[in-house]
Design a protein around this motif. Structure first.
Motif, mmCIF file in Angstrom:
data_model
loop_
_atom_site.group_PDB
_atom_site.id
_atom_site.type_symbol
_atom_site.label_atom_id
_atom_site.label_comp_id
_atom_site.label_asym_id
_atom_site.label_seq_id
_atom_site.Cartn_x
_atom_site.Cartn_y
_atom_site.Cartn_z
ATOM 1 N N ILE A 191 7.111 41.004 37.357
ATOM 2 C CA ILE A 191 5.894 42.351 37.242
ATOM 3 C C ILE A 191 5.857 41.296 35.264
ATOM 4 O O ILE A 191 4.035 41.900 35.576
ATOM 5 N N SER A 192 6.482 41.455 35.108
ATOM 6 C CA SER A 192 6.031 40.764 33.599
ATOM 7 C C SER A 192 4.688 40.006 33.530
ATOM 8 O O SER A 192 3.500 39.838 32.752
ATOM 9 N N ALA A 193 4.657 39.095 34.567
ATOM 10 C CA ALA A 193 4.112 38.119 35.008
ATOM 11 C C ALA A 193 2.301 38.658 35.090
ATOM 12 O O ALA A 193 1.670 37.946 34.103
ATOM 13 N N GLY A 194 2.260 39.827 35.764
ATOM 14 C CA GLY A 194 0.761 40.557 35.987
ATOM 15 C C GLY A 194 0.341 41.128 34.656
ATOM 16 O O GLY A 194 -0.416 41.044 33.737
ATOM 17 N N ALA A 195 1.613 41.765 33.503
ATOM 18 C CA ALA A 195 1.538 42.398 32.474
ATOM 19 C C ALA A 195 0.947 42.028 31.576
ATOM 20 O O ALA A 195 0.642 42.248 30.420
ATOM 21 N N PHE A 196 1.199 40.756 31.455
ATOM 22 C CA PHE A 196 1.043 40.069 30.509
ATOM 23 C C PHE A 196 -0.013 38.633 31.051
ATOM 24 O O PHE A 196 -0.590 37.383 29.997
ATOM 25 N N ASP A 197 -0.761 39.278 31.499
ATOM 26 C CA ASP A 197 -1.690 38.224 32.617
ATOM 27 C C ASP A 197 -1.779 36.570 32.715
ATOM 28 O O ASP A 197 -2.554 35.772 31.919
ATOM 29 N N ILE A 198 -0.103 36.145 33.004
ATOM 30 C CA ILE A 198 -0.059 34.871 33.387
ATOM 31 C C ILE A 198 -0.892 34.723 34.365
ATOM 32 O O ILE A 198 -1.117 35.630 35.451
ATOM 33 N N SER A 199 -1.299 33.025 34.421
ATOM 34 C CA SER A 199 -2.436 32.405 35.418
ATOM 35 C C SER A 199 -1.487 33.036 36.935
ATOM 36 O O SER A 199 -0.282 31.952 37.628
ATOM 37 N N PHE A 200 -2.110 33.988 37.702
ATOM 38 C CA PHE A 200 -1.698 33.267 38.749
ATOM 39 C C PHE A 200 -1.475 32.559 39.807
ATOM 40 O O PHE A 200 0.144 32.351 40.672
ATOM 41 N N PRO A 201 -2.075 31.297 39.973
ATOM 42 C CA PRO A 201 -1.824 30.530 41.078
ATOM 43 C C PRO A 201 -0.414 29.505 39.841
ATOM 44 O O PRO A 201 0.500 28.821 41.051
ATOM 45 N N VAL A 202 -0.219 29.443 38.452
ATOM 46 C CA VAL A 202 1.030 28.755 38.300
ATOM 47 C C VAL A 202 2.382 30.059 38.969
ATOM 48 O O VAL A 202 3.151 29.553 39.072
ATOM 49 N N PHE A 203 1.939 31.530 38.640
ATOM 50 C CA PHE A 203 3.303 32.268 38.632
ATOM 51 C C PHE A 203 3.567 32.001 40.799
ATOM 52 O O PHE A 203 5.228 31.760 41.073
ATOM 53 N N VAL A 204 2.171 32.138 41.500
ATOM 54 C CA VAL A 204 2.244 31.681 42.491
ATOM 55 C C VAL A 204 3.485 30.413 43.047
ATOM 56 O O VAL A 204 4.443 30.096 43.904
ATOM 57 N N SER A 205 2.786 29.320 42.621
ATOM 58 C CA SER A 205 3.156 28.145 42.804
ATOM 59 C C SER A 205 4.798 28.188 42.313
ATOM 60 O O SER A 205 5.728 27.345 43.378
#
Length: 211
Positions: free
Chosen positions: A143-157
């Motif tokens: 949830i933090s990754a989305g809230a802080f707009d972390i790169s989605f491809p990096v997150f999924v990888s």
């Protein structure tokens, strides 16, 4: 003493009940839902259920690992979506959804959530990977990754690598040493139940220290 014995009996019944699911048509669905929800809301990791499933049906070990990995990554993506789309009512202001998580979901606090941003800026990929592979609360990261707009491809990888490594490692060990492991669990169930709780609490404590 009687209360302690009743708790051990309840845990034993839960373990035996989980084993019973492995032979039903709903085993994969239950595992999928558990792993999916744990990535954003549910407080209990799916590992005990995965272990019970593999011990009950070793030939399906890799299928169960694939289900758990896929569901966890999809659940993480859903958690990312919650953070990205529903977490802020205005820039810097938490929404009602965010307050619900802070008030109701174990592992969420405002202080821990805000401290994750600095960890992302320093470590990026490795924050998600560590939370995905260890007992650290993964849902806080998703949830933090989305809230802080972390790169989605990096997150999924990072999620795909860490969650797959975790669940396939568990399934592989049980597939290889299934019967001895099952016999050991049957003989030392009370001790293992205590150790599991200690590891779970230790992961939560470590998350508090790290973040």
């Amino acid at each position: 003493m009687a209360e302690r014995g009743s708790k051990r009996w309840a845990l034993r019944r839960l373990y035996d009940g989980l084993l019973g699911w492995s032979g039903t048509p709903y085993a994969g669905l239950v595992l999928f839902l558990w792993a999916f929800l744990e990535s954003s809301v549910f407080p209990i990791p799916p590992d005990p259920f995965l272990i019970a499933m593999v011990l009950g049906a070793r030939r399906q070990a890799w299928r169960f690992a694939l289900i758990a990995s896929s569901a966890s990554v999809l659940g993480g993506a859903a958690g990312y979506g919650v953070g990205h789309w529903l977490w802020w009512s205005a820039p810097g202001d938490f929404s009602q959804v965010a307050h619900f998580f802070f008030d109701r979901v174990p592992g969420f606090t405002v202080e821990r959530f805000e401290s994750v941003q600095a960890q992302y800026e320093t470590w990026g990929f490795w924050v998600v990977f560590t939370a995905g592979f260890t007992p650290l609360p993964y849902k806080v990261i998703t949830i933090s990754a989305g809230a802080f707009d972390i790169s989605f491809p990096v997150f999924v990888s990072a999620s795909l690598v860490s969650r797959s490594a975790r669940f396939f490692l568990v399934a592989g060990l049980l597939w290889r040493y299934g019967e001895p492991v099952r016999d050991f669990i049957d003989r030392r169930f009370d001790l293992l139940a205590v150790l599991f709780v200690v590891l779970l609490l230790g992961g939560i404590y470590a998350a508090g220290e790290w973040f």
